[in-house]
Design an enzyme around this catalytic site. Structure first.
Site, PDB file in Angstrom:
ATOM      1  N   CYS A  22       0.825  -1.216   0.000  1.00  0.00           N
ATOM      2  CA  CYS A  22       0.000   0.000   0.000  1.00  0.00           C
ATOM      3  C   CYS A  22       0.856   1.261   0.000  1.00  0.00           C
ATOM      4  O   CYS A  22       0.321   2.365  -0.100  1.00  0.00           O
ATOM      5  CB  CYS A  22      -0.948  -0.004   1.187  1.00  0.00           C
ATOM      6  SG  CYS A  22      -1.686  -1.613   1.460  1.00  0.00           S
ATOM      7  N   HIS A  34      -9.411   4.010  -0.955  1.00  0.00           N
ATOM      8  CA  HIS A  34      -8.044   3.492  -0.827  1.00  0.00           C
ATOM      9  C   HIS A  34      -7.720   2.537  -1.972  1.00  0.00           C
ATOM     10  O   HIS A  34      -7.640   1.331  -1.776  1.00  0.00           O
ATOM     11  CB  HIS A  34      -7.891   2.817   0.547  1.00  0.00           C
ATOM     12  CG  HIS A  34      -6.514   2.303   0.844  1.00  0.00           C
ATOM     13  ND1 HIS A  34      -5.360   2.846   0.300  1.00  0.00           N
ATOM     14  CD2 HIS A  34      -6.095   1.282   1.654  1.00  0.00           C
ATOM     15  CE1 HIS A  34      -4.304   2.178   0.760  1.00  0.00           C
ATOM     16  NE2 HIS A  34      -4.721   1.228   1.572  1.00  0.00           N
TER      17      HIS A  34
END
Lengths: 385, 131
Positions: A83, A333
């Site tokens: 991420c 996200h």
């Protein structure tokens, strides 16, 4: 090394974009950044993406996206650190320009997450954890962060309501962000009473599954006038640190060592302290993640981050506005794009272009982007002068 | 899905609890490493990890991966064993309500999951509360 400035930013509306492909959303954002910068070409590009192979069956993104952006045969590289891929794509692009190799470079991020079902997405994301010693034993990402939350609550008395307040604050900010996937407001009760995912975290403690991309254009600070009419935003610090990717290998389950290390290095490079930062975009993939990151970055004492949102200190207008964009929670996200979107937000804030969510008088902003449960972390500090 | 080679490679750890103890500093690495995390030493002896310890944290997974569908919801925790080794495992035979930081647990050899028709039966360790 040369000083580097951000001269253009681009980001499109995030969400479940079923009608658009990975290449569509990347090109849309990248063209917007190129247009915003006012440049007619880029010389190289770096693209953060965690796992397009698992999400859409496509690797080799550097070349694919350079081609579809109409910029081939420039060098195009895909960068991966779970991420934190986007933040590290920005850092890679920064070194490219700082070294003198190229002048005008694009740093982008993209993730197309809704082409597979929830189970496929859970698996794809779980590859950021230790496959044989965490995931094999049944752990999911919400599960790992839930265990950090239980440890934080046990050690410091952090409450369930305080975690919910982080989500409420980020949704209040995100409701003012036209790019946000979920621009609606929440209440603490709604967070507490939503579906339990991994005790004590409910679905409204968790960032969503998102399709999205973001891009920025950078150039040497002393050549800004040659390339762009925009007010430049200077990169004051770039720092990156790693930690064990298995949560259980850390001495303190509530402490994000890579975040603390990258933060210390960034403050040292810029000659700044936490009190000098006007706003920070942190990696709130879960509400507890925001609590742990703002402690590791020195905005709150160790163990005291729990009350940050409840007390109003981390709100826009508070002592240190955290996630004015709405954060990962409300904005969405798309994992590889998140680190770039943080740079986009801080650049807009420092230019005074953040409309309803503007942090008044912001001159120095920080971004913190991490992979997994904190196995990688990249921190940037940007300044308007 | 594990391939059979990938599953087989981890058998010393999952079936026999084998770890590497650094002969320089005594740090026990589980799984074993080539380079000691504490002192960068490279000489290890094979030891078995302790079978008892205490929960450092826990959760109940209510939305689990499909391989664990028949077990969901299930409890998972991180424990520190008596020799200092820390590991993640499912917590078997526990009421969710009784899970507590500091709770004593032991390691037991259990079926972790099966991979369906003609797939591998995957075994390993789980935590079980010591009452």
């Amino acid at each position: 090394m040369r000083d580097v400035a951000v001269i253009g930013v681009g980001m499109t509306k995030w969400g479940e974009l079923w009608e658009k492909s990975l290449r569509d959303i990347f090109v849309e954002s990248a063209l917007e950044a190129v247009k915003d910068a006012g440049v007619d070409k880029i010389e190289a590009m770096y693209v953060g993406c965690m796992t397009s192979g698992l999400f859409v069956g496509q690797e080799h993104l550097g070349s694919l996206l350079a081609d579809y952006l109409g910029m081939g045969p420039i060098p195009g590289v895909r960068v991966e650190s779970a991420c934190a891929s986007g933040g590290i794509a920005f850092r890679s692009a920064m070194f490219d320009v700082a070294s003198g190799a190229h002048d005008v470079v694009l740093a982008g991020g993209v993730e197309k997450m809704t082409d597979i079902g929830g189970d496929g997405a859970t698996f794809a994301l779980s590859t950021a954890a230790d496959a044989e010693y965490e995931v094999y034993n049944g752990v999911t990402f919400p599960g790992l962060y839930a265990m950090m939350a239980v440890a934080h609550m046990d050690a410091y008395g952090t409450t369930r309501e305080q975690l919910a307040a982080v989500s409420v604050k980020n949704h209040a900010n995100g409701s003012k962000n036209p790019h946000a996937q979920y621009p609606f407001e929440l209440t603490v009760d709604r967070v507490l009473n939503s579906v339990m995912i991994a005790d004590p975290l409910t679905i409204l403690d968790c960032s969503p599954i998102t399709d999205g991309a973001a891009a920025v254009v950078i150039c040497p600070l002393d050549k800004v006038k040659e390339y762009s009419k925009n007010q430049p935003v200077k990169v004051l610090a770039t720092a990156h640190a790693t930690d064990s990717i298995a949560l259980h290998s850390r001495k303190d389950l509530t402490w994000l060592g890579a975040v603390a290390k990258a933060g210390e290095q960034a403050y040292a490079q810029a000659g700044l302290e936490p009190k000098d930062i006007d706003l920070v975009e942190v990696h709130d993939c879960f509400t507890i993640a925001e609590v742990c990151t703002i402690e590791a970055l020195g905005f709150f004492e160790k163990g005291k981050g729990g009350a940050s949102a409840e007390s109003g200190e981390s709100a826009i207008g508070g002592r240190i506005p955290v996630n004015a964009s709405g954060g990962l929670k409300s904005k969405g996200h798309p994992v590889g794009a998140t680190g770039i979107a943080q740079i986009v937000e801080v650049t807009k804030q420092l230019r005074g272009d953040a409309d309803q969510r503007q942090v008044e008088g912001a001159k120095i902003g920080m971004t913190q982007n991490m992979g997994g449960t904190g196995g990688s972390c990249v921190v940037h500090i940007l300044g308007s002068e | 899905m594990s391939t059979s080679a990938r599953y087989w490679r981890e058998i010393p750890q999952r079936y026999r609890y084998e770890a590497g103890r650094c002969t320089g500093c005594g740090e026990v690495s589980f799984p074993p490493r080539v380079v000691c995390k504490s002192c960068a030493g490279r000489d290890f002896e094979t030891v078995e990890i302790a079978k008892q310890g205490k929960l450092l944290t826990h959760t109940v997974i209510r939305v689990g991966p499909s391989q664990f569908a028949d077990q969901t919801p299930y409890a998972v925790g991180v424990a520190e064993l008596d020799d200092g080794v820390r590991l993640t495992a499912m917590i078997a035979d526990a009421d969710f309500e009784e899970l507590k930081v500091g709770m004593p647990v032991k390691l037991e050899f259990r079926l972790i999951r099966d991979e369906g028709e003609a797939g591998i039966l995957c075994y390993g360790y789980k935590f079980v509360p010591v009452r």
